[in-house]
Design an enzyme around this catalytic site. Structure first.
Site, PDB file in Angstrom:
ATOM      1  N   HIS A 128       1.324  -1.174   0.046  1.00  0.00           N
ATOM      2  CA  HIS A 128      -0.215   0.062  -0.071  1.00  0.00           C
ATOM      3  C   HIS A 128       0.867   0.697  -0.277  1.00  0.00           C
ATOM      4  O   HIS A 128       1.945   1.518   0.793  1.00  0.00           O
ATOM      5  CB  HIS A 128      -1.070  -0.193   1.590  1.00  0.00           C
ATOM      6  CG  HIS A 128      -2.150   0.615   1.222  1.00  0.00           C
ATOM      7  ND1 HIS A 128      -1.945   2.451   1.229  1.00  0.00           N
ATOM      8  CD2 HIS A 128      -3.189   0.690   0.680  1.00  0.00           C
ATOM      9  CE1 HIS A 128      -2.937   2.885   1.214  1.00  0.00           C
ATOM     10  NE2 HIS A 128      -3.947   1.908   0.885  1.00  0.00           N
ATOM     11  N   ASN A 130       0.233   3.936   1.357  1.00  0.00           N
ATOM     12  CA  ASN A 130       0.248   5.113   2.171  1.00  0.00           C
ATOM     13  C   ASN A 130       0.736   4.104   3.569  1.00  0.00           C
ATOM     14  O   ASN A 130       1.086   4.694   3.950  1.00  0.00           O
ATOM     15  CB  ASN A 130      -1.356   5.483   2.663  1.00  0.00           C
ATOM     16  CG  ASN A 130      -2.173   6.060   1.698  1.00  0.00           C
ATOM     17  OD1 ASN A 130      -2.117   6.152   0.237  1.00  0.00           O
ATOM     18  ND2 ASN A 130      -1.596   7.665   1.891  1.00  0.00           N
ATOM     19  N   HIS A 187      37.275  53.278 -11.027  1.00  0.00           N
ATOM     20  CA  HIS A 187      35.636  54.137 -11.822  1.00  0.00           C
ATOM     21  C   HIS A 187      36.292  54.406 -13.948  1.00  0.00           C
ATOM     22  O   HIS A 187      35.522  55.263 -14.236  1.00  0.00           O
ATOM     23  CB  HIS A 187      36.423  56.179 -11.519  1.00  0.00           C
ATOM     24  CG  HIS A 187      35.827  56.410  -9.804  1.00  0.00           C
ATOM     25  ND1 HIS A 187      34.659  56.088  -9.495  1.00  0.00           N
ATOM     26  CD2 HIS A 187      36.585  56.218  -9.458  1.00  0.00           C
ATOM     27  CE1 HIS A 187      34.468  56.622  -8.667  1.00  0.00           C
ATOM     28  NE2 HIS A 187      36.333  55.957  -7.690  1.00  0.00           N
ATOM     29  N   SER A 317      31.319  35.911 -35.041  1.00  0.00           N
ATOM     30  CA  SER A 317      30.378  37.184 -36.199  1.00  0.00           C
ATOM     31  C   SER A 317      30.468  36.143 -37.541  1.00  0.00           C
ATOM     32  O   SER A 317      31.318  35.489 -38.177  1.00  0.00           O
ATOM     33  CB  SER A 317      30.932  37.799 -36.202  1.00  0.00           C
ATOM     34  OG  SER A 317      29.845  38.830 -37.440  1.00  0.00           O
ATOM     35  N   SER A 318      28.890  36.012 -37.884  1.00  0.00           N
ATOM     36  CA  SER A 318      28.368  35.591 -39.385  1.00  0.00           C
ATOM     37  C   SER A 318      28.900  36.102 -40.638  1.00  0.00           C
ATOM     38  O   SER A 318      28.413  35.538 -41.597  1.00  0.00           O
ATOM     39  CB  SER A 318      27.039  35.186 -39.045  1.00  0.00           C
ATOM     40  OG  SER A 318      26.181  36.951 -38.500  1.00  0.00           O
ATOM     41  N   LYS A 323      36.458  37.852 -36.386  1.00  0.00           N
ATOM     42  CA  LYS A 323      36.431  38.196 -35.362  1.00  0.00           C
ATOM     43  C   LYS A 323      36.189  36.574 -33.992  1.00  0.00           C
ATOM     44  O   LYS A 323      35.315  35.699 -34.486  1.00  0.00           O
ATOM     45  CB  LYS A 323      35.140  38.813 -35.150  1.00  0.00           C
ATOM     46  CG  LYS A 323      34.894  39.824 -33.867  1.00  0.00           C
ATOM     47  CD  LYS A 323      33.036  40.991 -34.515  1.00  0.00           C
ATOM     48  CE  LYS A 323      33.132  41.460 -33.191  1.00  0.00           C
ATOM     49  NZ  LYS A 323      32.839  41.030 -32.515  1.00  0.00           N
ATOM     50  N   ASN A 325      35.336  36.349 -30.304  1.00  0.00           N
ATOM     51  CA  ASN A 325      34.281  37.375 -29.424  1.00  0.00           C
ATOM     52  C   ASN A 325      34.427  36.243 -27.861  1.00  0.00           C
ATOM     53  O   ASN A 325      35.115  34.821 -27.919  1.00  0.00           O
ATOM     54  CB  ASN A 325      32.556  36.372 -29.681  1.00  0.00           C
ATOM     55  CG  ASN A 325      32.569  37.787 -30.242  1.00  0.00           C
ATOM     56  OD1 ASN A 325      33.252  38.428 -30.560  1.00  0.00           O
ATOM     57  ND2 ASN A 325      32.075  37.535 -31.264  1.00  0.00           N
ATOM     58  N   GLU A 330      31.178  35.448 -21.583  1.00  0.00           N
ATOM     59  CA  GLU A 330      28.906  35.430 -21.794  1.00  0.00           C
ATOM     60  C   GLU A 330      28.732  34.233 -21.331  1.00  0.00           C
ATOM     61  O   GLU A 330      27.313  34.814 -20.673  1.00  0.00           O
ATOM     62  CB  GLU A 330      29.020  36.341 -22.987  1.00  0.00           C
ATOM     63  CG  GLU A 330      29.583  36.834 -23.459  1.00  0.00           C
ATOM     64  CD  GLU A 330      29.795  37.464 -25.335  1.00  0.00           C
ATOM     65  OE1 GLU A 330      29.376  37.053 -25.955  1.00  0.00           O
ATOM     66  OE2 GLU A 330      30.285  38.449 -25.144  1.00  0.00           O
TER      67      GLU A 330
END
Length: 462
Positions: A128, A130, A187, A317-318, A323, A325, A330
């Site tokens: 069972h 429960n 800064h 890059s396409s 390039k 990245n 990221e």
């Protein structure tokens, strides 16, 4: 077409797929919660299986279950722990806030699998769900216990080792770059010189501190609510049940799980899980800073800062040939953003500890476990595909350092702040060097040789 069998729960009859190991209450939950299509994460299923396995052992030891029934429950629960029955857990995470639907899903799957092991038919309740599988338990103490077990295991097995490897890598980079002089920045503007190794030592310390924080907060997850049953009073459970079941879980996992010091806190509040999530958020904040710094320091290759050379792992890059990245940085930053958002969800869920029970537990479990997994995998990928091949462009570091007007700071003890500021303004306006203007202003060449040495500016002077 799907064939069905008819099963009954306290609300009536339900159709259940003929070969499904789950029963009527799970079928009802599937019908009630067609929300996201996302079931509980596998670590939660494993944790639920662990609880049912060691509950059966404890109840057998306490002579509340026969050896025959306990044995088949244990065997079935082990299959849940091993992930062999994951396809039998379809209940959506956006369900009843106590996790009752998932607890009953677990009870039904184990009961039916155990019945099969005895040669009985599915739905017969020869075992069972429960009375046998859930004996001495309530969803209200099982589900919070499962959350703690799942999150503690995943942190211990995956996240902490990933952070330790990251810490080692950053410490190695700090040593590798210890003699590379560069300009500091505050800064986003030129500041006094610094060694690239010092920069990376700061990153390493960030990771060390976040590791300590997570390791400290995991201790709060070792307290389990098991034994509190419905409202924390322990109604319908043997007084020795929780201690015996939790000892078995601790032994199997190798983690120091223990019965909650106060069951009313353990079920009414989820502060331990909130603290764990908060430490994951802090980790994400630290990692975002590190990844973002490396992304900016590697910007270029000709028109950016360019002090770091980031490994090329894929075309960037396409449309722009050649390039490259900072994709790994990221990726990790996006992981961090998700983890921070997850923590907001967990915090809001923690507010719903209404009286003796929190009623937003499944989504808490989902978000914390997702954060642990994302951080663990994100850290590993960043470490292997970015940090491991990261290089310093020493020439670029030196060229930028020579161009900086911030070196004038070293002249302040000799000629005063106002006079030094005037030199910096003149140098910027005329394009002349600080040395040239300082000599013309009467500062001795030997003094300039001593004061304008960038390496001497990277340590305190006695």
């Amino acid at each position: 077409m799907t064939e069905y069998r008819i099963e009954q729960d306290s609300l009536g009859t339900m159709q259940v797929p003929v070969d499904a190991l789950y029963g009527a209450q799970t079928a009802r939950a599937i019908e009630n919660f067609p929300i996201s299509g996302t079931p509980l994460p596998q670590p939660m299923l494993r944790a639920l299986g662990l609880i049912k396995k060691h509950a059966a052992k404890a109840n057998q030891n306490l002579e509340l279950l026969s050896a025959e029934i306990a044995e088949v429950i244990i065997r079935a629960a082990e299959e849940v722990v091993e992930g062999k029955l994951d396809d039998q857990f379809p209940v959506d995470i956006f369900q009843t806030g106590s996790g009752t639907s998932s607890n009953m899903n677990t009870n039904e799957v184990i009961a039916n699998r155990a019945a099969r092991l005895l040669g009985k038919t599915l739905g017969s309740k020869a075992i069972h769900p429960n009375d046998h599988v859930n004996l001495g338990q309530s969803s209200n103490d099982v589900f919070p216990s499962a959350m703690h077990i799942a999150c503690a295991e995943q942190i211990h097995q995956n996240l902490l080792p990933a952070l330790e490897q990251l810490l080692q890598q950053l410490a190695e980079k700090a040593d590798e770059f210890k003699n590379v002089l560069k300009i500091g920045r505050t800064h986003l503007q030129d500041a006094t010189p610094i060694k690239l190794g010092q920069v990376f030592s700061g990153y390493a310390r960030q990771v060390e501190l976040t590791h300590e924080q997570i390791a400290n907060n995991i201790n709060r997850l070792f307290e389990l609510a098991l034994g509190g049953t419905a409202v924390g009073t322990g109604i319908n459970t043997h007084p020795d049940f929780a201690a015996k079941a939790i000892a078995g879980i601790a032994n199997e996992t190798g983690l120091p799980f223990r019965e909650a010091n106060n069951h009313f806190e353990a079920q009414g509040a989820k502060d331990g899980l909130i603290a764990a999530s908060s430490s994951l958020k802090c980790c994400a904040v630290s990692l975002f800073k590190i990844a973002n710094d490396i992304r900016f320091l590697g910007s270029g290759p000709r028109c950016g800062i360019g002090e770091l050379i980031i490994p090329s792992v894929q075309p960037g890059s396409s449309i722009m040939p050649g390039k490259i990245n900072p994709v790994m940085a990221e990726s990790l930053m996006q992981v961090c953003a998700q983890v921070i958002g997850n923590d907001a969800t967990v915090s809001l869920c923690g507010l719903s500890g209404n009286f003796e029970l929190n009623v937003m537990m499944p989504v808490m479990a989902y978000n914390v476990l997702q954060s642990i997994e994302l951080l663990s995998q994100g850290i590993k990928a960043f470490d292997e595909k970015c940090l491991d091949g990261l290089q310093a462009d020493e020439k670029r570091c030196g060229d930028l350092l020579e161009q900086s007007l911030a070196l004038v700071t070293a002249l302040v003890p000799e000629i005063g702040y106002d006079r030094a500021a005037d030199l910096a303004k003149k140098a910027h306006k005329t394009g002349k060097t600080l040395r040239e203007l300082a000599l013309k202003d009467g500062v001795a060449a030997a003094t300039l040789d001593k004061l304008l040495d960038p390496a001497s500016m990277t340590e305190p002077k006695s």
